[in-house]
Enzyme design. Sequence first.
Site, PDB file in Angstrom:
ATOM      1  CB  THR A   1      -1.099   0.067   1.220  1.00 39.93           C
ATOM      2  OG1 THR A   1       0.014   0.086   2.262  1.00 39.93           O
ATOM      3  CG2 THR A   1      -1.868  -1.258   1.304  1.00 39.93           C
TER       4      THR A   1
ATOM      5  CB  CYS B   1       0.025   2.055  10.300  1.00 37.20           C
ATOM      6  SG  CYS B   1      -1.029   2.122   9.000  1.00 37.20           S
TER       7      CYS B   1
ATOM      8  CB  CYS C   1      -3.095   1.530  12.572  1.00 36.82           C
ATOM      9  SG  CYS C   1      -4.207   2.084  11.294  1.00 36.82           S
TER      10      CYS C   1
ATOM     11  NE  ARG D   1      -0.680   7.481   0.382  1.00 40.55           N
ATOM     12  CZ  ARG D   1      -0.534   6.068  -0.293  1.00 40.55           C
ATOM     13  NH1 ARG D   1       0.567   5.703  -0.834  1.00 40.55           N
ATOM     14  NH2 ARG D   1      -1.654   5.408  -0.588  1.00 40.55           N
TER      15      ARG D   1
ATOM     16  CB  CYS E   1      -1.980   5.693   8.248  1.00 37.56           C
ATOM     17  SG  CYS E   1      -3.744   4.890   8.400  1.00 37.56           S
TER      18      CYS E   1
ATOM     19  CB  CYS F   1      -3.447   5.348  12.783  1.00 34.51           C
ATOM     20  SG  CYS F   1      -1.896   5.138  12.009  1.00 34.51           S
TER      21      CYS F   1
END
Length: 353
Positions: free
Chosen positions: A34, A38, A42, A67, A69, A72
Amino acid sequence: MKSSDYESADDRWTAVLARKADADGQFVYAVRTTGVFCRPSCASRRPLRANVEIFATCEEAVSGGYRACLRCRPSETDARRPLSRVLVKACRLLERDDGVARSDEVAAEVGLSAYYFQRLFKKHMGVTPQEYRRRALAERAKDGLASARSVTEAVFAAGYSSSSRFYEGAARELGMSVRAARAGAAGGDVKYAVRACTLGRLLIAWTDRGACDVAFGDSDDEVTSALSERYPGATLSRVDAPKWIDAIVALVDRGTSRATDIPIDIQGTAFQERVWRELRRIRRGETRTYTEIARAIGEPRAARAVAGACASNRLAVVVPCHRVVRGDGDVSGYRWGAARKVELLRREGRGRS
């Protein structure tokens, strides 16, 4: 659990599976499929372990190409504990007088890893946790020196673990000798003069080491009352001014003379002193932004703390905080009034380097 409980890969993965809230701030996990990283707690769907990469900090995860999340928000402090509350609690812990408050101990009490806490605190406070603690203890000792039966009594009451630790940094942290603090004066014997200038009344105060206070006002009563408040225990004497005071008046009235030739006696926190030294490097006719000053002292994210250091400056024109402006060119605030700042810059031939 403490940060040491999450040092191994297995322990960290177990914390992720269990959504351990106390692991937040100790590390973050990123998912290769993805491109998102996190918090351990999370609530998002758990990925396969083979697709997970663990990082000690958010900065490392970003450097790895991930990048944050949006669910959270791992780059922020725990949503249940806003950043301001975390920092306030940390400051109160660092100020306590029950022995040495180590940074890693404070980090554990606010629920962050030692490394992350160190970076977070310096980013938002402008100094390291231990620099903050040293200043807090020095100020407490100074307040107690005048009434204590001995220096040793005041030192241990303030929270120092030994008298040697106090004496090692007393002059730097207090901005005065222990003897002067013992006398109950914020500077001991302070002499001053009030001069007329084109921007109102100008008060210049000095100790044996140099200028310690330069301030604008609209009347003699205003500037002398403010001086008394700043040095409540000092012996204040209005006397004839030394020759170098003419150079300070010239800085105001004509934007001329060399401020570096004026002796000064001003001390603050380690961070403030770094900012003030950098301000004195700004040449007449030039300005800098708060961000540029932050970069120049090696703290690119500390623009807000730089603004605070400028606001704490007590030597008008000698330490030229009026030469620092906002990023959009606006003059922003000035302890002695924005109108005076604008006029000072006009006289100096405001420009950019």
